[in-house]
Design an enzyme around this catalytic site. Structure first.
Site, PDB file in Angstrom:
ATOM      1  N   HIS A 201       0.818  -1.220   0.000  1.00 59.86           N
ATOM      2  CA  HIS A 201       0.000   0.000   0.000  1.00 59.86           C
ATOM      3  C   HIS A 201       0.847   1.263   0.000  1.00 59.86           C
ATOM      4  O   HIS A 201       0.395   2.319  -0.437  1.00 59.86           O
ATOM      5  CB  HIS A 201      -1.018  -0.038   1.140  1.00 59.86           C
ATOM      6  CG  HIS A 201      -2.158  -0.950   0.817  1.00 59.86           C
ATOM      7  ND1 HIS A 201      -2.213  -2.246   1.262  1.00 59.86           N
ATOM      8  CD2 HIS A 201      -3.237  -0.768   0.017  1.00 59.86           C
ATOM      9  CE1 HIS A 201      -3.301  -2.821   0.766  1.00 59.86           C
ATOM     10  NE2 HIS A 201      -3.940  -1.950   0.016  1.00 59.86           N
ATOM     11  N   GLU A 443     -11.345 -11.266  -4.081  1.00 64.96           N
ATOM     12  CA  GLU A 443      -9.884 -11.231  -3.885  1.00 64.96           C
ATOM     13  C   GLU A 443      -9.375 -12.444  -3.125  1.00 64.96           C
ATOM     14  O   GLU A 443      -8.211 -12.528  -2.767  1.00 64.96           O
ATOM     15  CB  GLU A 443      -9.458  -9.925  -3.204  1.00 64.96           C
ATOM     16  CG  GLU A 443     -10.279  -9.508  -2.007  1.00 64.96           C
ATOM     17  CD  GLU A 443      -9.937  -8.084  -1.517  1.00 64.96           C
ATOM     18  OE1 GLU A 443      -8.946  -7.482  -1.962  1.00 64.96           O
ATOM     19  OE2 GLU A 443     -10.690  -7.595  -0.660  1.00 64.96           O
ATOM     20  N   ASP A 467      -4.696  -8.723  -3.940  1.00 64.97           N
ATOM     21  CA  ASP A 467      -4.831  -9.800  -2.956  1.00 64.97           C
ATOM     22  C   ASP A 467      -5.092 -11.146  -3.619  1.00 64.97           C
ATOM     23  O   ASP A 467      -4.613 -12.172  -3.154  1.00 64.97           O
ATOM     24  CB  ASP A 467      -5.964  -9.479  -1.970  1.00 64.97           C
ATOM     25  CG  ASP A 467      -5.487  -8.527  -0.883  1.00 64.97           C
ATOM     26  OD1 ASP A 467      -4.369  -8.726  -0.378  1.00 64.97           O
ATOM     27  OD2 ASP A 467      -6.223  -7.582  -0.553  1.00 64.97           O
ATOM     28  N   CYS A 514     -10.125  -3.554  -9.749  1.00 60.10           N
ATOM     29  CA  CYS A 514      -9.596  -2.342  -9.105  1.00 60.10           C
ATOM     30  C   CYS A 514      -8.213  -2.579  -8.519  1.00 60.10           C
ATOM     31  O   CYS A 514      -7.639  -1.690  -7.897  1.00 60.10           O
ATOM     32  CB  CYS A 514     -10.558  -1.822  -8.049  1.00 60.10           C
ATOM     33  SG  CYS A 514     -10.825  -2.975  -6.695  1.00 60.10           S
TER      34      CYS A 514
END
Ligand code: PEP
Ligand code: MG
Length: 593
Positions: A201, A443, A467, A514
């Site tokens: 992230h 995910e 993920d 996404c």
């Protein structure tokens, strides 16, 4: 790049995670708990060393008092109590006298003496069968790292705003996503870290904030010193120390080519994302903050495909109230209406933590108490968010999705709480969109396997490939040591995506992506060929995606997908992706340096 680097120039290679090139002065942040090296001193050097140690204690005391004062102001004295304990540990005469004796008798540097003594105390406290004393061991280590940072002249690393006084390139062992999110774009020209990967992230934040970044450089905190001047190349993943005039010239040319490409991309901003043979794609943006709606508009995205709401929690002194959350969500929904805004419910955990929550440290945080699992237990916190999202839905085209759904029970549990919230709002006559679409992030491989069941109980899917790849291939998405195994074109991933798309379409639902795959122009033709309806990526990458889509034929993308579904080689699939993307829009793949 010149084949033989001229003398003086040194190049370090890592993982390119956020494009852009910058040049500037380096600030190396302290590596917490790094072993302090031992240096011998002469008798003459001892008084200055002792003074340096005492000065580091004074500076640390000032920093702690300042943090305590700020926290007391914001949250009241009871929350700032922890700093009383820290100040006591810092001023412990037993520890400090022992350090002074150590420096004096053994003629060693203050860092080594302090770390040795502090660690001995911490270890003996940690071994005691008493919870209170064990907690003091953590305090001792926390204080030790602050004192050591000050001895190194590195200041208070916890809060970057305290140490970055002028524009610089930040070099650190690692950066938390919360630290990256707080970076002041005017002060941080770029950053480089020892560890990390493309889908951590921290990297995702860097891309969305347009901060050039290179991670996974392994030893960059030891290779560089504060004050060095370097060139950071976030396109090729390079740090160049002492760049020669020739290197600077080549980078100047690269920057000029990039500027003319940016101008070309801007011409597409208000045009639809439609392929040469007429296939319409929904192109959306991922956001992390309530004030990102301008970035969406100027990128040419049609709305928000993923609003990562956890950043509203991570960088907030306390859990945001329902009203505060409502205002965040409402401002984005209203600014972008009638375009859709897909708000994802809280996905705390993994590598995204709120520094002051009581979430215990876990052995495997990505497999742990994360996202929907956390929310289904912290029901009050979850209901507060659901009510805020529902209320915001009255202002625009809001859709909502749950992260990390692994099965129908979790989905049903979340929906039951949503229904309770709707009932409450109806009873109070508070308006919301009764038809707000609810979807899920796909995910987890288990969700793919039962995608038909989940599709019948949702309105849409959004594939979280970051993920999904991590869990399917058992590769930690943040670990640079195994970054080469993190493989988006693995045949298993291609089939998982296809399976998800087919299940969604069979139920009459749309499906988006996404994860970071959607922002990689090389992989976009494959995703579209597999039948994905929507792509959502960091706003700065949207213009090049639109440019590519408008030069692509969906018929060719489908041929590529058909080939990938039959192939047993990830390398062959990647090669096919590379060829189609480069053939369709060579302009967006400028020649490297
Ligand atoms: C994903 O997993 O692909 C995703 C978009 O969610 P996050 O990166 O926030 O985990
Ligand atoms: Mg995810």
């Amino acid at each position: 790049m010149s084949a033989v680097p001229p003398k003086g120039e040194r190049t370090f290679t890592g993982i390119a995670v956020s494009p852009g090139v910058c040049q500037g002065r380096v600030v190396v942040l302290g590596k917490i708990h790094a072993a302090a090296a031992r240096h011998s001193l002469t008798d003459a050097e001892l008084p200055a060393e002792i003074n340096r140690f005492k000065q580091a204690l004074v500076v640390t005391r000032q920093q702690l008092s300042e943090v305590q004062r700020r926290l007391t102001e914001k949250m009241g004295a009871e929350h700032a109590g922890i700093f009383e304990a820290h100040l006591l540990v810092l001023d412990d005469p037993e520890v400090n006298n022992e350090v002074l004796r150590f420096i004096q008798n053994d003629k060693v540097n203050a860092e080594f003496a302090y770390q040795t003594v502090a660690e001995r105390y911490a270890a003996s406290l940690a071994a005691v069968d008493d919870e209170y004393l064990r907690e003091r061991a953590a305090d001792m280590r926390d204080i030790a790292s602050r004192v050591l940072n000050n001895l190194h002249g590195r200041g208070d690393d916890g809060d970057l705003r305290n140490i970055l006084k002028e524009p610089c390139i930040v070099v650190a062992h690692d950066l938390a996503p919360s630290q990256t999110a707080q970076m002041d774009r005017d002060k941080v020209l770029g950053f480089a870290t020892d560890v990390g990967s493309r889908t951590s992230h921290t990297a995702i934040m860097a891309r969305s904030m347009k901060i050039p970044a290179v991670v996974g450089l392994k030893t960059i905190t030891s290779d560089l010193r504060t004050g060095d001047t370097v060139l950071l190349d976030g396109v090729n993943g390079l740090i160049i120390v002492n760049p020669t005039d020739q290197t600077l010239f080549e980078y100047g040319q690269l920057a000029r080519r990039q500027r003319s490409l940016d101008e070309k991309l801007r011409e597409n901003q208000n045009k639809p994302a439609i392929t040469l043979d007429g296939h319409r794609v929904t192109l959306s943006g991922n956001i992390e903050h309530a004030d990102d709606s301008e970035a969406i508009r100027s990128s040419g995205a049609e709305g928000v495909g993923l609003f990562r709401t956890e950043y509203l929690f991570i960088n907030h002194e306390s859990v945001p109230s329902e009203q505060e959350q409502f205002e965040f969500y409402h401002s984005v929904a209203a600014a972008l209406a009638p375009n859709p805004v897909v708000i994802r419910t809280l996905d705390l955990g993994g590598d995204k933590f709120k520094s002051d929550t009581n979430v215990p440290q876990e052995m495997n945080p990505f497999l742990g108490w994360r996202a929907i699992r956390f929310c289904l237990e912290e029901k009050d916190l979850f209901r507060t968010q659901l009510r805020a999202i529902l209320r915001a839905s009255a202002a625009g085209n809001v859709k909502m999705m749950y992260p990390m759904i692994s099965g129908l029970e979790e989905l049903a549990g979340a929906n039951a709480l949503l229904e309770e919230c709707k009932k409450e709002l109806r009873a109070k006559r508070i308006p919301f969109d009764e038809k707000m679409e609810v979807g899920i992030m796909v995910e987890i491989p288990a969700a793919v396997m039962i995608a038909d069941v989940l599709a019948r109980n949702t309105k849409f899917f959004s594939l979280g490939t970051n993920d999904l790849i991590q869990y399917s291939l058992a590769v930690d998405r943040t670990n640079e040591k195994i970054a080469h195994l993190y493989d988006p074109t693995h045949p298993a991933i291609v089939r998982l995506i296809k399976h998800t798309v087919d299940a969604a379409h069979a139920a009459g639902n749309w499906v988006g992506v996404c994860g970071e795959m959607a922002g990689d122009p090389v992989l976009v033709p494959l995703l579209l060929g597999l039948g994905v309806d929507e792509l959502s990526a960091a706003p700065p990458t949207v213009p090049q995606l639109k440019f590519l889509i408008r030069r692509l034929k969906i018929s060719e993308a489908r041929e590529l997908a058909a080939f990938a579904l039959k192939s047993d080689s990830s390398a062959d699939i990647m090669q096919g992706c590379f060829e189609l993307a480069h053939r369709s829009a060579p302009e967006i793949f400028p020649e490297g340096i």
